[in-house]
Design a protein around this motif. Structure first.
Motif, PDB file in Angstrom:
ATOM      1  N   ASN A  35     -11.556   0.433   5.236  1.00 15.10           N
ATOM      2  CA  ASN A  35     -10.638   0.014   3.717  1.00 15.10           C
ATOM      3  C   ASN A  35      -9.437  -0.594   4.089  1.00 15.10           C
ATOM      4  O   ASN A  35      -8.325   0.416   3.909  1.00 15.10           O
ATOM      5  CB  ASN A  35     -10.776   1.301   2.778  1.00 15.10           C
ATOM      6  CG  ASN A  35     -10.144   1.152   1.576  1.00 15.10           C
ATOM      7  OD1 ASN A  35     -10.032  -0.319   1.137  1.00 15.10           O
ATOM      8  ND2 ASN A  35      -9.750   2.097   0.798  1.00 15.10           N
ATOM      9  N   GLN A  36      -9.337  -1.486   4.623  1.00 16.44           N
ATOM     10  CA  GLN A  36      -8.045  -2.069   5.033  1.00 16.44           C
ATOM     11  C   GLN A  36      -7.390  -2.923   3.841  1.00 16.44           C
ATOM     12  O   GLN A  36      -8.364  -3.882   3.360  1.00 16.44           O
ATOM     13  CB  GLN A  36      -8.175  -2.875   6.308  1.00 16.44           C
ATOM     14  CG  GLN A  36      -6.601  -3.515   6.816  1.00 16.44           C
ATOM     15  CD  GLN A  36      -6.607  -4.228   8.015  1.00 16.44           C
ATOM     16  OE1 GLN A  36      -7.245  -5.510   7.812  1.00 16.44           O
ATOM     17  NE2 GLN A  36      -6.612  -3.765   9.271  1.00 16.44           N
ATOM     18  N   LYS A  37      -6.231  -2.760   3.677  1.00  9.71           N
ATOM     19  CA  LYS A  37      -5.609  -3.696   2.523  1.00  9.71           C
ATOM     20  C   LYS A  37      -4.329  -4.208   3.321  1.00  9.71           C
ATOM     21  O   LYS A  37      -3.421  -3.332   3.663  1.00  9.71           O
ATOM     22  CB  LYS A  37      -5.190  -2.843   1.246  1.00  9.71           C
ATOM     23  CG  LYS A  37      -6.564  -2.349   0.625  1.00  9.71           C
ATOM     24  CD  LYS A  37      -6.124  -1.846  -0.881  1.00  9.71           C
ATOM     25  CE  LYS A  37      -7.587  -1.347  -1.236  1.00  9.71           C
ATOM     26  NZ  LYS A  37      -7.483  -0.852  -2.834  1.00  9.71           N
ATOM     27  N   THR A  38      -3.998  -5.224   2.676  1.00  8.56           N
ATOM     28  CA  THR A  38      -2.724  -6.009   3.126  1.00  8.56           C
ATOM     29  C   THR A  38      -1.864  -6.354   2.158  1.00  8.56           C
ATOM     30  O   THR A  38      -2.150  -6.780   0.788  1.00  8.56           O
ATOM     31  CB  THR A  38      -3.269  -7.341   4.054  1.00  8.56           C
ATOM     32  OG1 THR A  38      -3.898  -6.999   5.046  1.00  8.56           O
ATOM     33  CG2 THR A  38      -1.996  -8.051   4.443  1.00  8.56           C
ATOM     34  N   TYR A  39      -0.542  -5.880   2.111  1.00  8.04           N
ATOM     35  CA  TYR A  39       0.295  -5.953   0.977  1.00  8.04           C
ATOM     36  C   TYR A  39       1.488  -7.206   1.290  1.00  8.04           C
ATOM     37  O   TYR A  39       1.823  -7.167   2.528  1.00  8.04           O
ATOM     38  CB  TYR A  39       0.725  -4.621   0.645  1.00  8.04           C
ATOM     39  CG  TYR A  39      -0.279  -3.884   0.015  1.00  8.04           C
ATOM     40  CD1 TYR A  39      -0.423  -3.606  -1.352  1.00  8.04           C
ATOM     41  CD2 TYR A  39      -0.749  -2.672   0.880  1.00  8.04           C
ATOM     42  CE1 TYR A  39      -1.542  -2.788  -1.640  1.00  8.04           C
ATOM     43  CE2 TYR A  39      -1.783  -1.905   0.386  1.00  8.04           C
ATOM     44  CZ  TYR A  39      -2.114  -1.959  -0.887  1.00  8.04           C
ATOM     45  OH  TYR A  39      -3.053  -1.083  -1.327  1.00  8.04           O
ATOM     46  N   THR A  40       1.940  -7.810   0.415  1.00  6.94           N
ATOM     47  CA  THR A  40       3.018  -8.645   0.509  1.00  6.94           C
ATOM     48  C   THR A  40       4.445  -8.372  -0.049  1.00  6.94           C
ATOM     49  O   THR A  40       4.200  -7.204  -0.948  1.00  6.94           O
ATOM     50  CB  THR A  40       2.624 -10.077   0.348  1.00  6.94           C
ATOM     51  OG1 THR A  40       2.470 -10.301  -0.978  1.00  6.94           O
ATOM     52  CG2 THR A  40       1.495 -10.535   1.321  1.00  6.94           C
ATOM     53  N   GLU A  41       5.332  -8.902   0.113  1.00 12.55           N
ATOM     54  CA  GLU A  41       6.512  -8.731  -0.650  1.00 12.55           C
ATOM     55  C   GLU A  41       6.149  -8.586  -2.194  1.00 12.55           C
ATOM     56  O   GLU A  41       5.598  -9.429  -2.712  1.00 12.55           O
ATOM     57  CB  GLU A  41       7.773  -9.653  -0.591  1.00 12.55           C
ATOM     58  CG  GLU A  41       8.249  -9.445   0.777  1.00 12.55           C
ATOM     59  CD  GLU A  41       9.284 -10.376   1.200  1.00 12.55           C
ATOM     60  OE1 GLU A  41      10.397 -10.124   1.032  1.00 12.55           O
ATOM     61  OE2 GLU A  41       9.027 -11.666   1.871  1.00 12.55           O
ATOM     62  N   GLY A  42       6.788  -7.647  -2.852  1.00 16.34           N
ATOM     63  CA  GLY A  42       6.835  -7.758  -4.112  1.00 16.34           C
ATOM     64  C   GLY A  42       5.667  -6.410  -4.606  1.00 16.34           C
ATOM     65  O   GLY A  42       5.615  -6.051  -5.902  1.00 16.34           O
ATOM     66  N   ALA A  43       4.974  -5.945  -3.738  1.00 16.86           N
ATOM     67  CA  ALA A  43       3.976  -4.964  -4.083  1.00 16.86           C
ATOM     68  C   ALA A  43       4.435  -3.605  -3.900  1.00 16.86           C
ATOM     69  O   ALA A  43       5.401  -3.378  -3.184  1.00 16.86           O
ATOM     70  CB  ALA A  43       2.913  -5.058  -2.946  1.00 16.86           C
ATOM     71  N   VAL A  44       4.033  -2.794  -4.855  1.00 17.48           N
ATOM     72  CA  VAL A  44       4.517  -1.385  -4.621  1.00 17.48           C
ATOM     73  C   VAL A  44       3.305  -0.257  -4.305  1.00 17.48           C
ATOM     74  O   VAL A  44       2.467  -0.683  -4.992  1.00 17.48           O
ATOM     75  CB  VAL A  44       5.144  -0.952  -6.105  1.00 17.48           C
ATOM     76  CG1 VAL A  44       5.627   0.580  -6.144  1.00 17.48           C
ATOM     77  CG2 VAL A  44       6.551  -1.701  -6.336  1.00 17.48           C
ATOM     78  N   ILE A  45       3.667   0.350  -3.465  1.00 11.63           N
ATOM     79  CA  ILE A  45       2.536   1.136  -2.926  1.00 11.63           C
ATOM     80  C   ILE A  45       2.649   2.504  -2.860  1.00 11.63           C
ATOM     81  O   ILE A  45       3.881   2.843  -2.838  1.00 11.63           O
ATOM     82  CB  ILE A  45       1.779   0.701  -1.439  1.00 11.63           C
ATOM     83  CG1 ILE A  45       2.873   0.802  -0.318  1.00 11.63           C
ATOM     84  CG2 ILE A  45       1.352  -0.812  -1.487  1.00 11.63           C
ATOM     85  CD1 ILE A  45       2.274   0.764   1.039  1.00 11.63           C
ATOM     86  N   ALA A  46       1.432   3.502  -2.667  1.00 12.90           N
ATOM     87  CA  ALA A  46       2.138   4.878  -2.771  1.00 12.90           C
ATOM     88  C   ALA A  46       1.154   5.490  -1.551  1.00 12.90           C
ATOM     89  O   ALA A  46      -0.081   5.062  -1.637  1.00 12.90           O
ATOM     90  CB  ALA A  46       1.682   5.535  -3.711  1.00 12.90           C
ATOM     91  N   PRO A  47       1.516   6.283  -0.638  1.00  9.41           N
ATOM     92  CA  PRO A  47       0.741   6.943   0.191  1.00  9.41           C
ATOM     93  C   PRO A  47      -0.376   7.622  -0.192  1.00  9.41           C
ATOM     94  O   PRO A  47      -0.119   8.322  -1.368  1.00  9.41           O
ATOM     95  CB  PRO A  47       1.477   7.630   1.166  1.00  9.41           C
ATOM     96  CG  PRO A  47       2.990   7.220   1.010  1.00  9.41           C
ATOM     97  CD  PRO A  47       2.930   6.432  -0.349  1.00  9.41           C
ATOM     98  N   GLN A  48      -1.724   7.984   0.321  1.00  9.32           N
ATOM     99  CA  GLN A  48      -2.907   8.731  -0.097  1.00  9.32           C
ATOM    100  C   GLN A  48      -2.374   9.841  -0.248  1.00  9.32           C
ATOM    101  O   GLN A  48      -2.677  10.597  -1.482  1.00  9.32           O
ATOM    102  CB  GLN A  48      -4.055   8.450   0.753  1.00  9.32           C
ATOM    103  CG  GLN A  48      -5.151   8.973   0.325  1.00  9.32           C
ATOM    104  CD  GLN A  48      -6.214   8.741   1.362  1.00  9.32           C
ATOM    105  OE1 GLN A  48      -6.347   7.549   2.315  1.00  9.32           O
ATOM    106  NE2 GLN A  48      -7.364   9.021   1.098  1.00  9.32           N
ATOM    107  N   ASP A  49      -1.669  10.488   0.531  1.00 16.46           N
ATOM    108  CA  ASP A  49      -1.346  11.839   0.502  1.00 16.46           C
ATOM    109  C   ASP A  49      -0.116  12.163  -0.429  1.00 16.46           C
ATOM    110  O   ASP A  49       0.130  13.569  -0.723  1.00 16.46           O
ATOM    111  CB  ASP A  49      -1.365  12.562   1.764  1.00 16.46           C
ATOM    112  CG  ASP A  49      -2.587  12.627   2.525  1.00 16.46           C
ATOM    113  OD1 ASP A  49      -3.506  12.938   1.803  1.00 16.46           O
ATOM    114  OD2 ASP A  49      -2.448  12.686   3.753  1.00 16.46           O
TER     115      ASP A  49
END
Length: 72
Positions: A35-49
């Motif tokens: 399950n690899q995902k690639t994000y670019t500038e503008g994305a907001v992510i949160a760690p799984q844990d």
């Protein structure tokens, strides 16, 4: 990557500064990184844990970082 799978690291990230990419790998239910995902500038992510921790990918890349890599 096999080392991380072997030890059950649920999630790890890699950063490509020249391409301004943030890559997240997460273990699937079989204990494999599929399950690899690639994000670019503008994305907001949160760690799984730590879903309450929000990271704006844009803040990871500054002109100083890019210049430093280019000059390396």
């Amino acid at each position: 990557m096999d080392f991380y799978e072997e030890y059950g690291v649920r999630e790890y990230c890699a950063v490509s500064i020249p391409e301004r990419l943030f890559i997240v790998n997460r273990l699937d239910s079989n204990g494999k990184y599929s399950n690899q995902k690639t994000y670019t500038e503008g994305a907001v992510i949160a760690p799984q844990d730590f879903p309450q921790l929000k990271v704006d990918i844009t803040n990871l890349f500054t002109e100083a970082d890019i210049k430093e890599v280019d000059d390396y």
